[in-house]
Motif scaffolding. Structure first.
Motif, PDB file in Angstrom:
ATOM      1  N   VAL A 146       9.009  46.664  34.837  1.00  0.00           N
ATOM      2  CA  VAL A 146       8.013  47.131  33.884  1.00  0.00           C
ATOM      3  C   VAL A 146       8.628  47.046  32.506  1.00  0.00           C
ATOM      4  N   CYS A 147       7.883  46.544  31.531  1.00  0.00           N
ATOM      5  CA  CYS A 147       8.390  46.519  30.165  1.00  0.00           C
ATOM      6  C   CYS A 147       7.371  47.188  29.242  1.00  0.00           C
ATOM      7  N   ILE A 148       7.872  47.667  28.093  1.00  0.00           N
ATOM      8  CA  ILE A 148       7.010  48.226  27.061  1.00  0.00           C
ATOM      9  C   ILE A 148       7.264  47.460  25.780  1.00  0.00           C
ATOM     10  N   THR A 149       6.193  47.104  25.088  1.00  0.00           N
ATOM     11  CA  THR A 149       6.320  46.336  23.858  1.00  0.00           C
ATOM     12  C   THR A 149       6.476  47.271  22.659  1.00  0.00           C
ATOM     13  N   GLU A 150       6.788  46.676  21.504  1.00  0.00           N
ATOM     14  CA  GLU A 150       6.896  47.469  20.284  1.00  0.00           C
ATOM     15  C   GLU A 150       5.540  48.007  19.843  1.00  0.00           C
ATOM     16  N   ALA A 151       4.451  47.491  20.429  1.00  0.00           N
ATOM     17  CA  ALA A 151       3.115  48.031  20.194  1.00  0.00           C
ATOM     18  C   ALA A 151       2.751  49.106  21.224  1.00  0.00           C
ATOM     19  N   ASN A 152       3.749  49.517  22.044  1.00  0.00           N
ATOM     20  CA  ASN A 152       3.591  50.595  23.025  1.00  0.00           C
ATOM     21  C   ASN A 152       2.592  50.263  24.136  1.00  0.00           C
ATOM     22  N   GLN A 153       2.579  49.001  24.550  1.00  0.00           N
ATOM     23  CA  GLN A 153       1.768  48.585  25.683  1.00  0.00           C
ATOM     24  C   GLN A 153       2.685  48.220  26.845  1.00  0.00           C
ATOM     25  N   LEU A 154       2.235  48.536  28.058  1.00  0.00           N
ATOM     26  CA  LEU A 154       3.053  48.357  29.254  1.00  0.00           C
ATOM     27  C   LEU A 154       2.585  47.164  30.074  1.00  0.00           C
ATOM     28  N   PHE A 155       3.560  46.399  30.574  1.00  0.00           N
ATOM     29  CA  PHE A 155       3.278  45.245  31.428  1.00  0.00           C
ATOM     30  C   PHE A 155       4.188  45.304  32.649  1.00  0.00           C
ATOM     31  N   CYS A 156       3.667  44.822  33.763  1.00  0.00           N
ATOM     32  CA  CYS A 156       4.388  44.944  35.026  1.00  0.00           C
ATOM     33  C   CYS A 156       4.370  43.625  35.798  1.00  0.00           C
ATOM     34  N   ILE A 157       5.508  43.237  36.352  1.00  0.00           N
ATOM     35  CA  ILE A 157       5.576  42.212  37.395  1.00  0.00           C
ATOM     36  C   ILE A 157       6.001  42.947  38.653  1.00  0.00           C
ATOM     37  N   ALA A 158       5.105  43.079  39.611  1.00  0.00           N
ATOM     38  CA  ALA A 158       5.361  43.888  40.799  1.00  0.00           C
ATOM     39  C   ALA A 158       6.317  43.216  41.769  1.00  0.00           C
ATOM     40  N   ASP A 159       6.347  41.874  41.776  1.00  0.00           N
ATOM     41  CA  ASP A 159       7.204  41.140  42.715  1.00  0.00           C
ATOM     42  C   ASP A 159       7.496  39.766  42.131  1.00  0.00           C
ATOM     43  N   PHE A 160       8.771  39.450  41.911  1.00  0.00           N
ATOM     44  CA  PHE A 160       9.133  38.170  41.315  1.00  0.00           C
ATOM     45  C   PHE A 160       8.956  36.999  42.284  1.00  0.00           C
ATOM     46  N   ARG A 161       8.629  37.281  43.528  1.00  0.00           N
ATOM     47  CA  ARG A 161       8.262  36.183  44.433  1.00  0.00           C
ATOM     48  C   ARG A 161       6.853  35.693  44.119  1.00  0.00           C
ATOM     49  N   ASN A 162       6.092  36.506  43.387  1.00  0.00           N
ATOM     50  CA  ASN A 162       4.778  36.115  42.870  1.00  0.00           C
ATOM     51  C   ASN A 162       4.690  36.641  41.438  1.00  0.00           C
ATOM     52  N   PRO A 163       5.397  35.982  40.500  1.00  0.00           N
ATOM     53  CA  PRO A 163       5.626  36.555  39.162  1.00  0.00           C
ATOM     54  C   PRO A 163       4.416  36.522  38.238  1.00  0.00           C
ATOM     55  N   MET A 164       3.479  37.426  38.490  1.00  0.00           N
ATOM     56  CA  MET A 164       2.286  37.534  37.654  1.00  0.00           C
ATOM     57  C   MET A 164       2.337  38.845  36.870  1.00  0.00           C
ATOM     58  N   ALA A 165       2.315  38.751  35.543  1.00  0.00           N
ATOM     59  CA  ALA A 165       2.381  39.951  34.699  1.00  0.00           C
ATOM     60  C   ALA A 165       1.007  40.604  34.611  1.00  0.00           C
ATOM     61  N   VAL A 166       0.969  41.920  34.804  1.00  0.00           N
ATOM     62  CA  VAL A 166      -0.264  42.701  34.766  1.00  0.00           C
ATOM     63  C   VAL A 166      -0.110  43.776  33.692  1.00  0.00           C
ATOM     64  N   LYS A 167      -1.145  43.944  32.871  1.00  0.00           N
ATOM     65  CA  LYS A 167      -1.119  44.985  31.845  1.00  0.00           C
ATOM     66  C   LYS A 167      -1.560  46.309  32.445  1.00  0.00           C
ATOM     67  N   LEU A 168      -0.804  47.375  32.156  1.00  0.00           N
ATOM     68  CA  LEU A 168      -1.147  48.707  32.635  1.00  0.00           C
ATOM     69  C   LEU A 168      -2.025  49.419  31.610  1.00  0.00           C
ATOM     70  N   ALA A 169      -2.462  50.608  31.954  1.00  0.00           N
ATOM     71  CA  ALA A 169      -3.333  51.375  31.058  1.00  0.00           C
ATOM     72  C   ALA A 169      -2.613  51.679  29.745  1.00  0.00           C
ATOM     73  N   ASP A 170      -3.382  51.794  28.682  1.00  0.00           N
ATOM     74  CA  ASP A 170      -2.834  52.121  27.364  1.00  0.00           C
ATOM     75  C   ASP A 170      -2.358  53.576  27.377  1.00  0.00           C
ATOM     76  N   PRO A 171      -1.061  53.832  27.151  1.00  0.00           N
ATOM     77  CA  PRO A 171      -0.588  55.223  27.190  1.00  0.00           C
ATOM     78  C   PRO A 171      -1.042  56.050  26.003  1.00  0.00           C
ATOM     79  N   GLY A 172      -1.533  55.405  24.940  1.00  0.00           N
ATOM     80  CA  GLY A 172      -2.053  56.132  23.793  1.00  0.00           C
ATOM     81  C   GLY A 172      -0.985  56.835  22.977  1.00  0.00           C
ATOM     82  N   ILE A 173       0.165  56.187  22.800  1.00  0.00           N
ATOM     83  CA  ILE A 173       1.254  56.780  22.030  1.00  0.00           C
ATOM     84  C   ILE A 173       1.518  55.928  20.794  1.00  0.00           C
ATOM     85  N   ASP A 174       2.068  56.558  19.763  1.00  0.00           N
ATOM     86  CA  ASP A 174       2.322  55.874  18.499  1.00  0.00           C
ATOM     87  C   ASP A 174       3.770  55.439  18.327  1.00  0.00           C
TER      88      ASP A 174
END
Length: 273
Positions: A146-174
């Motif tokens: 899971v990574c977080i960007t400098e814009a505070n958005q979260l992205f996840c790759i659940a399994d690198f055997r199928n490396p598809m990045a999915v955006k998670l819900a907006d945490p609403g933080i500044d």
């Protein structure tokens, strides 16, 4: 005198005593863990080290070119490779369950290496938003991240055997959270990864693909600075802003251990600077 010395090595934590004996010295040279990024494979696997490009590092007799170096768990050299990758600062690295080394840089590119320091092609990407906003931090588990960007958005790759990045819900933080941890999908009710964020309020945000929950309200006395989830997903160990070790259930509904550590995170970081 010997009995007193041995007894002093043991520390009481909750209702158990622990000690940290040195098993053997590491024979590697010029490896300063305070100024180096380190990734240790589980079950006595290889150790990857590289100079941390976010810190000022004193060079000894080594080249100014950064090297990714792989060692055995006892510190014996295995392989190395010159780091020549673009994409900005190395944000994080970790070994997967099949002992592939993942290296994530700022623009969201994921470089992969085998245990012989050979680059595995093709490189992977965490997506357009990570490229545009830059990756600020990342957390790994098993075969995912899971990574977080400098814009505070979260992205996840659940399994690198199928490396598809999915955006998670907006945490609403500044602001970027103080710390981040994950509960692996096999230990959550939804079957999806759950990301825990330590924010400025006395609360932890639990973020999934379809929503955000606030945990620990009324229980925490301030922001958490470091967090780690137990292997079975049941417990959360954290270090608080005022220097306490806190062990709770992973849903932050109950406190298991609370211990004053007589040091705070700022003191530790200033000593390592």
């Amino acid at each position: 005198m010997a009995n007193v010395s041995v007894a002093a090595e043991w520390q009481l934590l909750y209702n158990r005593y622990y000690r940290k004996p040195e098993l053997y010295p590491m024979p590697w040279k010029h490896v300063d863990l305070a100024r180096t990024k380190v990734a240790v494979a589980p079950f006595g696997g290889p150790v990857a080290v590289i100079r941390d490009d976010s810190k000022i590092v004193q060079l000894h007799a080594e080249s100014a070119l950064r090297k990714l170096r792989l060692f055995s768990s006892s510190g014996r050299p295995l392989a190395d490779a010159v780091w020549r990758h673009s994409g900005g600062r190395l944000v994080g690295m970790s070994w997967t369950d099949d002992q592939t080394l993942l290296c994530v840089v700022q623009d969201g590119t994921v470089y992969r290496y085998d245990v012989h320091a050979n680059l595995i092609e093709p490189n992977l990407s965490l997506g357009k938003e990570c490229f545009e906003d830059n990756v600020a931090d990342c957390v790994f588990w098993g075969n995912g991240l899971v990574c977080i960007t400098e814009a505070n958005q979260l992205f996840c790759i659940a399994d690198f055997r199928n490396p598809m990045a999915v955006k998670l819900a907006d945490p609403g933080i500044d602001e970027i959270p103080h710390c981040m941890a994950v509960i692996e999908p096999q230990y959550t009710v939804s079957g999806n990864v759950e990301v825990l964020l330590g924010v400025d309020d006395a609360v932890v945000l639990a973020v999934e693909e379809d929503g955000v929950q606030r945990l620990g309200e009324g229980m925490l006395r301030g922001p958490l600075q470091k967090m780690v989830v137990s292997r079975d997903g049941k417990w959360l160990a954290s270090f608080t802003h005022d220097g306490r070790l806190l062990v709770t259930t992973s849903d932050l509904t109950g406190v298991i251990i609370e211990r004053e550590c007589e040091v705070d995170l700022n003191d530790t970081e200033s000593q390592n600077a």
